[in-house]
Design a protein around this motif. Structure first.
Motif, PDB file in Angstrom:
ATOM      1  N   LEU A 284       0.831  -1.202   0.000  1.00  0.00           N
ATOM      2  CA  LEU A 284       0.000   0.000   0.000  1.00  0.00           C
ATOM      3  C   LEU A 284       0.867   1.254   0.000  1.00  0.00           C
ATOM      4  CD1 LEU A 284      -1.319   2.236   2.236  1.00  0.00           C
ATOM      5  CD2 LEU A 284      -2.586   1.541   0.206  1.00  0.00           C
TER       6      LEU A 284
ATOM      7  N   LYS B 125       3.769   1.582  -1.178  1.00  0.00           N
ATOM      8  CA  LYS B 125       4.318   1.765  -2.516  1.00  0.00           C
ATOM      9  C   LYS B 125       3.252   2.307  -3.466  1.00  0.00           C
ATOM     10  CE  LYS B 125       8.262  -1.134  -2.653  1.00  0.00           C
ATOM     11  NZ  LYS B 125       9.041  -1.937  -3.583  1.00  0.00           N
ATOM     12  N   ALA B 126       2.019   1.803  -3.346  1.00  0.00           N
ATOM     13  CA  ALA B 126       0.943   2.253  -4.228  1.00  0.00           C
ATOM     14  C   ALA B 126       0.694   3.745  -4.065  1.00  0.00           C
ATOM     15  CB  ALA B 126      -0.331   1.464  -3.952  1.00  0.00           C
ATOM     16  N   VAL B 127       0.807   4.242  -2.823  1.00  0.00           N
ATOM     17  CA  VAL B 127       0.545   5.673  -2.630  1.00  0.00           C
ATOM     18  C   VAL B 127       1.816   6.502  -2.793  1.00  0.00           C
ATOM     19  CG1 VAL B 127      -1.503   5.328  -1.221  1.00  0.00           C
ATOM     20  CG2 VAL B 127       0.724   5.585  -0.114  1.00  0.00           C
ATOM     21  N   GLY B 128       2.872   5.889  -3.345  1.00  0.00           N
ATOM     22  CA  GLY B 128       3.996   6.714  -3.781  1.00  0.00           C
ATOM     23  C   GLY B 128       5.241   6.652  -2.940  1.00  0.00           C
ATOM     24  N   ALA B 129       5.335   5.714  -1.955  1.00  0.00           N
ATOM     25  CA  ALA B 129       6.550   5.637  -1.144  1.00  0.00           C
ATOM     26  C   ALA B 129       7.713   5.166  -2.001  1.00  0.00           C
ATOM     27  CB  ALA B 129       6.342   4.684   0.028  1.00  0.00           C
ATOM     28  N   ARG B 130       8.861   5.848  -1.887  1.00  0.00           N
ATOM     29  CA  ARG B 130      10.073   5.419  -2.565  1.00  0.00           C
ATOM     30  C   ARG B 130      10.698   4.280  -1.771  1.00  0.00           C
ATOM     31  NH1 ARG B 130       7.592   9.278  -4.506  1.00  0.00           N
ATOM     32  NH2 ARG B 130       8.566  10.994  -5.645  1.00  0.00           N
TER      33      ARG B 130
ATOM     34  N   PRO C  11       5.096  -4.500  -5.637  1.00  0.00           N
ATOM     35  CA  PRO C  11       3.848  -3.950  -5.096  1.00  0.00           C
ATOM     36  C   PRO C  11       2.609  -4.780  -5.446  1.00  0.00           C
ATOM     37  CG  PRO C  11       4.785  -2.502  -6.782  1.00  0.00           C
ATOM     38  CD  PRO C  11       5.813  -3.531  -6.471  1.00  0.00           C
ATOM     39  N   VAL C  12       2.575  -5.354  -6.652  1.00  0.00           N
ATOM     40  CA  VAL C  12       1.384  -6.119  -7.032  1.00  0.00           C
ATOM     41  C   VAL C  12       1.234  -7.348  -6.134  1.00  0.00           C
ATOM     42  CG1 VAL C  12       0.319  -7.490  -8.845  1.00  0.00           C
ATOM     43  CG2 VAL C  12       1.436  -5.324  -9.402  1.00  0.00           C
TER      44      VAL C  12
ATOM     45  N   ARG D 153      -3.378 -10.110   2.183  1.00  0.00           N
ATOM     46  CA  ARG D 153      -4.204  -9.305   3.040  1.00  0.00           C
ATOM     47  C   ARG D 153      -3.759  -9.435   4.479  1.00  0.00           C
ATOM     48  NH1 ARG D 153      -9.624 -10.959   3.101  1.00  0.00           N
ATOM     49  NH2 ARG D 153      -9.069 -12.727   1.822  1.00  0.00           N
TER      50      ARG D 153
ATOM     51  N   ASN E  14      -3.268  -2.863 -13.030  1.00  0.00           N
ATOM     52  CA  ASN E  14      -1.951  -2.696 -12.396  1.00  0.00           C
ATOM     53  C   ASN E  14      -0.949  -2.007 -13.324  1.00  0.00           C
ATOM     54  OD1 ASN E  14      -2.741  -3.849  -9.991  1.00  0.00           O
ATOM     55  ND2 ASN E  14      -2.152  -5.926 -10.610  1.00  0.00           N
TER      56      ASN E  14
ATOM     57  N   LEU F 299       1.806  -0.039 -11.134  1.00  0.00           N
ATOM     58  CA  LEU F 299       2.255  -0.993 -10.117  1.00  0.00           C
ATOM     59  C   LEU F 299       3.003  -2.133 -10.788  1.00  0.00           C
ATOM     60  CD1 LEU F 299      -0.931  -1.217  -7.864  1.00  0.00           C
ATOM     61  CD2 LEU F 299       1.258  -0.164  -7.277  1.00  0.00           C
ATOM     62  N   ASP F 300       2.690  -2.349 -12.073  1.00  0.00           N
ATOM     63  CA  ASP F 300       3.286  -3.451 -12.820  1.00  0.00           C
ATOM     64  C   ASP F 300       3.870  -2.872 -14.108  1.00  0.00           C
ATOM     65  OD1 ASP F 300       4.017  -5.973 -13.414  1.00  0.00           O
ATOM     66  OD2 ASP F 300       1.978  -6.783 -13.634  1.00  0.00           O
TER      67      ASP F 300
ATOM     68  N   ALA G 134       7.078   5.265  -8.649  1.00  0.00           N
ATOM     69  CA  ALA G 134       6.425   5.708  -7.422  1.00  0.00           C
ATOM     70  C   ALA G 134       6.073   7.178  -7.505  1.00  0.00           C
ATOM     71  CB  ALA G 134       7.337   5.436  -6.224  1.00  0.00           C
ATOM     72  N   ALA G 135       6.990   7.970  -8.070  1.00  0.00           N
ATOM     73  CA  ALA G 135       6.741   9.407  -8.182  1.00  0.00           C
ATOM     74  C   ALA G 135       5.531   9.682  -9.082  1.00  0.00           C
ATOM     75  CB  ALA G 135       7.987  10.098  -8.731  1.00  0.00           C
TER      76      ALA G 135
ATOM     77  N   ARG H 144       3.011   7.569  -9.725  1.00  0.00           N
ATOM     78  CA  ARG H 144       1.797   7.125  -9.019  1.00  0.00           C
ATOM     79  C   ARG H 144       1.344   8.205  -8.053  1.00  0.00           C
ATOM     80  NH1 ARG H 144       4.483   1.931  -8.627  1.00  0.00           N
ATOM     81  NH2 ARG H 144       5.273   2.434  -6.559  1.00  0.00           N
ATOM     82  N   GLN H 145       2.341   8.741  -7.318  1.00  0.00           N
ATOM     83  CA  GLN H 145       2.037   9.748  -6.317  1.00  0.00           C
ATOM     84  C   GLN H 145       1.337  10.947  -6.943  1.00  0.00           C
ATOM     85  OE1 GLN H 145       5.623  11.336  -4.370  1.00  0.00           O
ATOM     86  NE2 GLN H 145       4.692  10.634  -2.466  1.00  0.00           N
TER      87      GLN H 145
ATOM     88  N   PHE I 150      -5.570   4.834  -5.856  1.00  0.00           N
ATOM     89  CA  PHE I 150      -6.013   3.438  -5.899  1.00  0.00           C
ATOM     90  C   PHE I 150      -7.099   3.175  -4.863  1.00  0.00           C
ATOM     91  CE2 PHE I 150      -1.690   3.272  -7.507  1.00  0.00           C
ATOM     92  CZ  PHE I 150      -1.814   2.428  -8.598  1.00  0.00           C
TER      93      PHE I 150
ATOM     94  N   PHE J  14      -9.017  -0.368  -3.348  1.00  0.00           N
ATOM     95  CA  PHE J  14      -8.908  -1.823  -3.404  1.00  0.00           C
ATOM     96  C   PHE J  14     -10.150  -2.490  -2.833  1.00  0.00           C
ATOM     97  CE2 PHE J  14      -4.798   0.155  -2.682  1.00  0.00           C
ATOM     98  CZ  PHE J  14      -4.068  -0.301  -3.763  1.00  0.00           C
TER      99      PHE J  14
ATOM    100  N   PHE K  95     -10.151  -4.844  -0.677  1.00  0.00           N
ATOM    101  CA  PHE K  95     -10.015  -5.055   0.774  1.00  0.00           C
ATOM    102  C   PHE K  95      -9.462  -3.820   1.474  1.00  0.00           C
ATOM    103  CE2 PHE K  95      -9.885  -9.295  -1.137  1.00  0.00           C
ATOM    104  CZ  PHE K  95     -10.984  -9.855  -0.491  1.00  0.00           C
TER     105      PHE K  95
ATOM    106  N   HIS L  87      -7.212  -2.014   2.302  1.00  0.00           N
ATOM    107  CA  HIS L  87      -5.796  -1.778   2.590  1.00  0.00           C
ATOM    108  C   HIS L  87      -5.567  -0.532   3.419  1.00  0.00           C
ATOM    109  CE1 HIS L  87      -3.941  -5.101   0.626  1.00  0.00           C
ATOM    110  NE2 HIS L  87      -4.534  -4.865  -0.511  1.00  0.00           N
TER     111      HIS L  87
ATOM    112  N   ILE M 289      -4.237   1.014   6.982  1.00  0.00           N
ATOM    113  CA  ILE M 289      -3.259   0.561   7.972  1.00  0.00           C
ATOM    114  C   ILE M 289      -3.953   0.514   9.330  1.00  0.00           C
ATOM    115  CG2 ILE M 289      -1.094   1.135   9.136  1.00  0.00           C
ATOM    116  CD1 ILE M 289      -0.067   2.102   6.471  1.00  0.00           C
TER     117      ILE M 289
ATOM    118  N   LEU N  72      -1.666   9.748   5.042  1.00  0.00           N
ATOM    119  CA  LEU N  72      -0.453   8.986   4.728  1.00  0.00           C
ATOM    120  C   LEU N  72       0.270   9.431   3.449  1.00  0.00           C
ATOM    121  CD1 LEU N  72       1.295   6.669   5.755  1.00  0.00           C
ATOM    122  CD2 LEU N  72      -0.156   5.102   4.463  1.00  0.00           C
ATOM    123  N   PRO N  73      -0.448   9.566   2.302  1.00  0.00           N
ATOM    124  CA  PRO N  73       0.275   9.993   1.082  1.00  0.00           C
ATOM    125  C   PRO N  73       0.933  11.357   1.255  1.00  0.00           C
ATOM    126  CG  PRO N  73      -1.900   9.157   0.536  1.00  0.00           C
ATOM    127  CD  PRO N  73      -1.858   9.287   2.028  1.00  0.00           C
TER     128      PRO N  73
ATOM    129  N   ARG O 133      -8.162   8.626   1.009  1.00  0.00           N
ATOM    130  CA  ARG O 133      -6.721   8.485   0.839  1.00  0.00           C
ATOM    131  C   ARG O 133      -6.327   8.550  -0.643  1.00  0.00           C
ATOM    132  NH1 ARG O 133      -4.749   2.949   2.810  1.00  0.00           N
ATOM    133  NH2 ARG O 133      -5.738   2.370   0.853  1.00  0.00           N
TER     134      ARG O 133
END
Lengths: 404, 227
Positions: free
Chosen positions: A313, A315-320, A397-398, A404, B49, B54-55, B78-79, B81-82, B87, B89, B91, B93, B95, B106-107, B154
Motif C-alpha cells: 500500500l 508503494k501504491a501511494v507513492g513511497a520510494r 507492489p502487485v 491481506r 496494475n 504498479l506493474d 512511485a513518483a 503514481r504519487q 487506488f 482496493f 479489501f 488496505h 493501515i 499517509l500519502p 486516501r
C-alpha cells in the motif's frame, strides 16, 4: 518525508505489537545491563585493590639490591658469568637518610627463626629494622612501645612481638618486660603490635621485630635485605627516587646496581590489570548485544512478512524504496535505543542493589562501558535491521497488495 | 491521458508462458468513466496494475499524460503514481494502527507535507465523504462502507487525475456498495477519470464506457451515447 514522521510511524508500529516489542526491549536491555553490571564489578574490584595498596602509603619507596631490567630480555650474560649485585648495607641506609626529599628511612632484614618463652616455642619470621618502621608501615601498637630510636649499628637485646605471637606465647598475660629466646639470643619484650592482618600478602601478626643489628647478628650477615624509604610527600617521590639512585651509585663505585620500586608503579600495574579484566568483561557482555541484534533481525523479518500488504500500500501511494528502508530501519533503531535506555536503568538499579549487598566494594560502571554498550546496541540494531528493511523495499507492489 | 500501444504482459507459470495482456491498444482520456469487465483470468486486474504503474509491461509503449513511462525504475514509477493516480482496493488496505485521519494523511506524510496543512486537507476530504464524526476512529471501529470511504479519501488526497478501483464494492453489501459508487461518480463529475474493474454487471453498467477483456485482449469497447 520528515524525520519526525518516520519516527512517529515507527513508534506507532512498535506500539501495535506490545508483547513482541517488550520481548525485544528486554533482550537488548539485558545485554546492556550485563555490560554495565559486569564492568561495575570489574571497576569495583579495581578500586578495592588499588585502594588497599594506596592505604599502605604511596609515599613509600622500596630499595632492592641488584638492577632489575624492566625492559628487554635482561642481563642473561650477567647471569651466566656469575655477576652478583653488591649488597646494600646499613651505611647505605644512613647515606640515603641525608637526602632532603626523604622523611624516614629504615633498613629491613628478614629471616626465618624460632621464638620461645619457657616451654612454648613458635616458628616465626624475624624482621630486623629500626624505629622508623612503625610510622612507615602505619602500624599500631597493641601494648608497650616500639623499637627505641638508636644508632642502626647498635645491637640491643630487645624485641617487639606481632599480635599472634604475643597471644600464643603469653596467653592471657601481658608480654611486656618478659624475656624471650630468639634463636640463640635472649631479648626483652618491649611491646606488642595491634592486630594488623595481611598487608601486601605478608602477615605481620606472625613476626618478631628486632633492631636491625641484632637481626644481622642472628643471621650472621652485614647485608640489608631491603631499605624502605618514605618520601617527603607524594610530589617528592620521583625526586627522592633519583636521589636514592644517585647516592647509592656514588657509594657503589659509580655503578647503578640497585632497583627502586615505588608504590605508584605497583598500583599502576594492578590498575592496568584490572582495567584489562574490566574491558574483557565488557567484551563478553557485548556478545549478548550481538545476539540481541540477531533477534532484532528475526523479528523484523517476521514484521516485514506480517506487513507485506501494508508495504504494498505504501508503494501504491507513492513511497520510494529508500523511504521504506528508512521506516523499517528506524523501527529497529528505536527498538535498540529504547532497549538500551531500559538496560542502563536496569544496570544502575543493579549497581545500587550490589552496593547494598556488598558495601565493601565501590561498584561503579565506567562511563566508557555504558556509552559503548548503548552504541553497540544501536549499531547492532541498525546492522541487523538492514536486511529486513531492504527485503521490505524490494517487495513487488502487485504481489504485496494481493496479500491481506 | 493514458495511452497504451501494443502492451503485452507475460508471466512464467511453471514452464508455461501466460499472456495476461496480449497487444493491448487503448486510450483513456481525462475525466472518463470506464468499467473493465471480463471473466476471471482475462487480465483485467493486470491491465489495471499496468495502468496504475504498479506493474511494468513486458513490451509495448505506455504514455501517461504524454510521457513514456514504459521503462522507468521503481522510484520514478512511485513518483508518477504519487502525482497522477489514486487506488481503491477490494479489501481497503487501510493501515490498522492508524486512525481514519492518519490513513488519509499517509500519502501527504510521504511527500513531507507540514503536519498542520495535511491535517486540514485530510479533515476536509473525510468530511466530503461523510466521515466527519469518524476522524479518530481506527479501521476496526468502522463499518465496511466507512472503511472504503476512508480509502477513497486516501486515494484522492493527492488530487490525482485517475482513480483506479479494483472491485471497490466486492466486499460490501448492496447499500454500502451503492453509496461508494455514488461517491466515485461524484468525483468523476468533478473531473477525475474513474476506472473500475468489476464482476458485477449492475456496477459495470453505470459507467459510460465499457471495456471487456478476454484472454488478455480487449474484445469489446463500448461507449454510451452522450446524454
Amino acid at each position: 518525508m520528515k524525520a519526525r514522521d518516520v519516527a512517529l510511524m515507527s513508534l506507532q508500529a512498535l506500539r501495535r505489537y506490545p508483547l513482541r516489542t517488550a520481548m525485544l526491549l528486554l533482550a537488548i536491555a539485558i545485554g546492556v545491563a550485563a555490560v554495565v553490571l559486569l564492568t561495575a564489578v570489574g571497576e569495583g574490584a579495581r578500586r578495592y585493590v588499588t585502594g588497599q595498596f594506596s592505604s599502605l602509603g604511596t609515599e613509600l619507596l622500596i630499595v632492592l639490591p641488584g638492577r632489575v631490567e624492566t625492559s628487554g630480555g635482561g642481563s642473561i650474560q650477567g647471569l651466566l658469568v656469575g655477576e652478583t649485585a653488591r649488597e646494600l648495607t646499613l651505611d647505605d641506609t644512613l647515606a640515603i637518610e641525608r637526602s632532603p626529599r626523604i622523611r624516614r628511612v629504615t633498613p629491613l632484614v628478614i629471616g626465618a627463626g624460632t621464638v620461645s618463652s619457657g616451654a612454648r616455642e613458635r616458628d616465626i619470621t624475624i624482621l630486623g629494622t629500626a624505629a622508623a618502621m612503625l610510622a612507615i608501615q602505619h602500624w599500631a601498637m597493641g601494648s608497650g612501645r616500639f623499637l627505641p630510636e638508636s644508632d642502626l649499628d647498635t645491637a640491643q637485646p630487645v624485641c617487639v612481638l606481632g599480635h599472634t605471637v604475643a597471644r600464643e606465647l603469653f596467653p592471657g598475660a601481658s608480654p611486656l618486660g618478659a624475656w624471650v629466646r630468639i634463636g640463640d639470643a635472649r631479648c626483652r619484650v618491649l611491646g606488642a603490635l595491634a592486630e594488623q592482618g595481611l598487608a601486601g600478602g605478608f602477615n605481620v601478626d606472625e613476626t618478631v621485630i628486632m633492631p636491625v643489628a641484632s637481626a644481622q647478628q642472628i643471621f650472621n650477615t652485614a647485608a640489608v635485605f631491603r631499605i624502605l624509604v618514605e618520601a617527603n610527600g607524594l610530589d617528592a617521590v620521583p625526586a627522592a627516587r633519583r636521589d636514592i639512585i644517585e647516592i647509592v651509585k656514588q657509594r657503589h663505585a659509580g655503578e647503578e646496581d640497585i632497583t627502586v620500586v615505588t608504590q605508584d608503579a605497583l598500583v599502576a600495574t594492578f590498575d592496568t590489570i584490572f582495567n584489562m579484566i574490566t574491558a574483557g568483561l565488557a567484551a563478553i557482555a557485548a556478545i549478548s548485544l550481538v545476539v540481541a541484534g540477531v533477534l532484532i533481525m528475526n523479528v523484523m523479518l517476521v514484521a516485514v512478512s506480517q506487513r507485506t500488504a501494508e508495504i504494498g500500500l505504501l508503494k501504491a501511494v507513492g513511497a520510494r524504496n529508500r523511504q521504506i528502508v528508512a521506516l523499517f530501519l528506524t523501527e529497529a533503531a528505536c527498538l535498540s535505543l529504547l532497549g538500551a535506555c531500559v538496560g542502563i536503568a536496569l544496570g544502575i538499579g543493579g549497581i545500587f542493589v550490589m552496593k547494598v549487598l556488598f558495601p565493601v566494594l565501590d561498584f561503579a560502571a565506567p562511563p566508557w562501558a555504558s556509552a559503548s554498550a548503548v552504541a553497540v546496541a544501536i549499531l547492532s540494531g541498525l546492522v541487523f535491521g538492514i536486511l529486513p528493511a531492504r527485503r521490505a523495499a524490494a517487495l513487488d507492489p502487485v504481489n504485496a497488495l494481493m496479500r491481506r | 491521458m493514458m495511452e497504451l500501444s501494443g502492451i503485452c504482459r507475460e508471466y512464467l507459470v511453471g514452464e508455461e508462458v501466460v499472456h495476461a495482456l496480449d497487444h493491448i491498444d487503448l486510450k483513456i482520456d481525462a475525466g472518463e468513466y470506464v468499467s473493465i469487465m471480463g471473466p476471471s483470468g482475462s487480465g483485467k486486474s493486470t491491465l489495471l496494475n499496468v495502468l496504475g504503474l504498479l506493474d511494468r509491461p513486458s513490451s509495448g509503449i505506455y504514455r501517461l499524460q504524454g510521457e513514456d513511462v514504459s521503462n522507468l525504475d521503481d522510484n520514478e514509477l512511485a513518483a508518477h503514481r504519487q502525482r497522477h493516480i489514486g487506488f481503491i482496493f477490494q479489501f481497503f488496505h487501510l493501515i490498522p494502527r492508524l486512525t481514519a485521519l492518519e490513513n488519509v494523511e499517509l500519502p501527504l506524510v510521504l511527500t513531507g507535507a507540514a503536519p498542520r496543512a495535511r491535517r486540514e486537507r485530510a479533515t476536509a476530504i473525510l468530511e466530503s465523504v461523510g466521515l466527519k464524526a469518524r476522524l479518530s476512529h481506527r479501521p476496526d471501529q468502522l463499518s465496511g462502507g466507512e472503511r472504503q470511504r476512508v480509502a477513497i479519501g486516501r486515494a484522492i488526497v493527492m488530487q490525482p487525475s485517475f482513480l483506479l478501483a479494483d472491485e471497490p464494492t466486492g466486499n460490501l453489501d448492496t447499500r454500502s456498495g451503492n453509496e461508494i459508487m455514488q461517491i466515485l461518480e461524484q468525483l468523476n463529475r468533478d473531473g477525475i477519470a474513474v476506472l473500475i474493474v468489476t464482476h458485477d454487471l449492475g456496477i459495470g453498467d453505470r459507467a459510460r464506457r465499457h471495456l471487456t477483456l478476454r484472454d488478455g485482449k480487449v474484445v469489446a469497447d463500448v461507449r454510451e451515447p452522450q446524454p
